[in-house]
Design a protein around this motif. Structure first.
Motif, PDB file in Angstrom:
ATOM      1  N   GLU A  95      41.262  42.804  32.819  1.00 46.82           N
ATOM      2  CA  GLU A  95      41.721  41.726  33.694  1.00 46.82           C
ATOM      3  C   GLU A  95      40.816  41.616  34.921  1.00 46.82           C
ATOM      4  O   GLU A  95      40.398  40.513  35.316  1.00 46.82           O
ATOM      5  N   ARG A  96      40.504  42.765  35.520  1.00 48.26           N
ATOM      6  CA  ARG A  96      39.607  42.768  36.675  1.00 48.26           C
ATOM      7  C   ARG A  96      38.212  42.280  36.274  1.00 48.26           C
ATOM      8  O   ARG A  96      37.537  41.584  37.058  1.00 48.26           O
TER       9      ARG A  96
ATOM     10  N   ASN B 191      38.068  38.505  36.046  1.00 47.06           N
ATOM     11  CA  ASN B 191      38.020  37.946  37.394  1.00 47.06           C
ATOM     12  C   ASN B 191      36.635  38.153  38.013  1.00 47.06           C
ATOM     13  O   ASN B 191      36.110  37.263  38.698  1.00 47.06           O
TER      14      ASN B 191
ATOM     15  N   ALA C 255      32.272  41.925  43.334  1.00 48.86           N
ATOM     16  CA  ALA C 255      33.063  41.616  42.147  1.00 48.86           C
ATOM     17  C   ALA C 255      33.066  42.793  41.173  1.00 48.86           C
ATOM     18  O   ALA C 255      34.113  43.165  40.619  1.00 48.86           O
TER      19      ALA C 255
ATOM     20  N   TRP D 134      35.483  45.741  41.572  1.00 48.02           N
ATOM     21  CA  TRP D 134      36.857  45.654  41.066  1.00 48.02           C
ATOM     22  C   TRP D 134      37.004  46.479  39.790  1.00 48.02           C
ATOM     23  O   TRP D 134      38.053  47.080  39.552  1.00 48.02           O
TER      24      TRP D 134
END
Length: 228
Positions: free
Chosen positions: A12-13, A16, A67, A70
């Motif tokens: 999920e990270r 994103n 990013a 994450w």
């Protein structure tokens, strides 16, 4: 959190992060084009063109690194859990098992395996059992030595997860998706399943739903890789 929960959270990270990276790259390309137009129109000189280009590049790189962090965050979280589970702790010693080991009873391979299964989630007890087994293992069926499978160490689990996180991080940065997959999600889900297959589940979990949790759809292609 269950083992598969960490895989889901990391993916999920990563999705994103990939979206953020694509935006950062798009913004960067747009800024470069605009700056080039200003230069071609004589509104900025060559020195300012290079200066602004360096600034745009640094900004993009910072956003990309932020990013990708994450993904690192989930790997660090999993690592912290494994580090705690991997501590040698006297309070985690099973007195009943220790009395059995110290009783002098000669255990069969099947009995050793039963103890290994019962204690597989305790790194402390697994270390004790492996040491005791190495000193007392039996030869069965003539000259054939039967081995006992002990619980997977938290350190090994962490290595497996870190390897997966590193691979996802690399493909997230590059955008590469191997051909044969319908989408990036299918590719990453397949990587997750391959990693999970190297893991032993804890006693309160199983991996029976892995195929449903990480569905993979493939297609036939001729080339070896693509960038989405």
């Amino acid at each position: 959190m269950k083992t598969t929960g960490y895989y889901k959270r990391l993916l999920e990270r990563a999705f994103n992060a990939r979206a953020a990276i694509e935006k950062a790259e798009s913004d960067y390309q747009g800024a470069i084009r605009h700056e080039r137009e200003l230069y071609d129109d004589g509104m900025v000189g060559e020195k300012m063109l290079h200066l602004h280009t360096d600034e745009f590049t640094s900004k993009r790189d910072r956003e990309v690194d932020a990013a990708l962090s994450w993904i690192d965050g989930v790997a660090d979280e999993f690592g912290s859990v494994m580090e705690d589970l991997g501590r040698l702790d006297g309070s985690r010693i099973d007195d009943n098992v220790m009395r059995l080991l110290n009783s002098g009873i000669r255990l069969t391979t099947g009995e050793w395996q039963g103890l290994a299964n019962d204690c597989k989630d305790s790194y402390t007890m697994t270390r004790i059992l492996k040491s005791a087994y190495a000193a007392n293992k039996l030869e069965e069926d003539g000259d054939v030595l039967t081995f006992v499978q002990f619980g997977q160490s938290p350190q090994d689990k962490q290595k497996i997860f870190n390897k997966f996180a590193g691979l996802i991080k690399h493909t997230c940065r590059s955008g590469i998706v191997l051909d044969g997959y319908v989408s990036r999600k299918d590719y990453w889900n397949d990587l997750a399943k391959s990693s999970i297959r190297e893991m032993q589940p804890f006693s309160d979990e199983n991996f029976d739903s892995v195929d449903a949790d990480f569905p993979v759809e493939k297609q036939s292609v001729t080339s070896t890789s693509s960038v989405f």
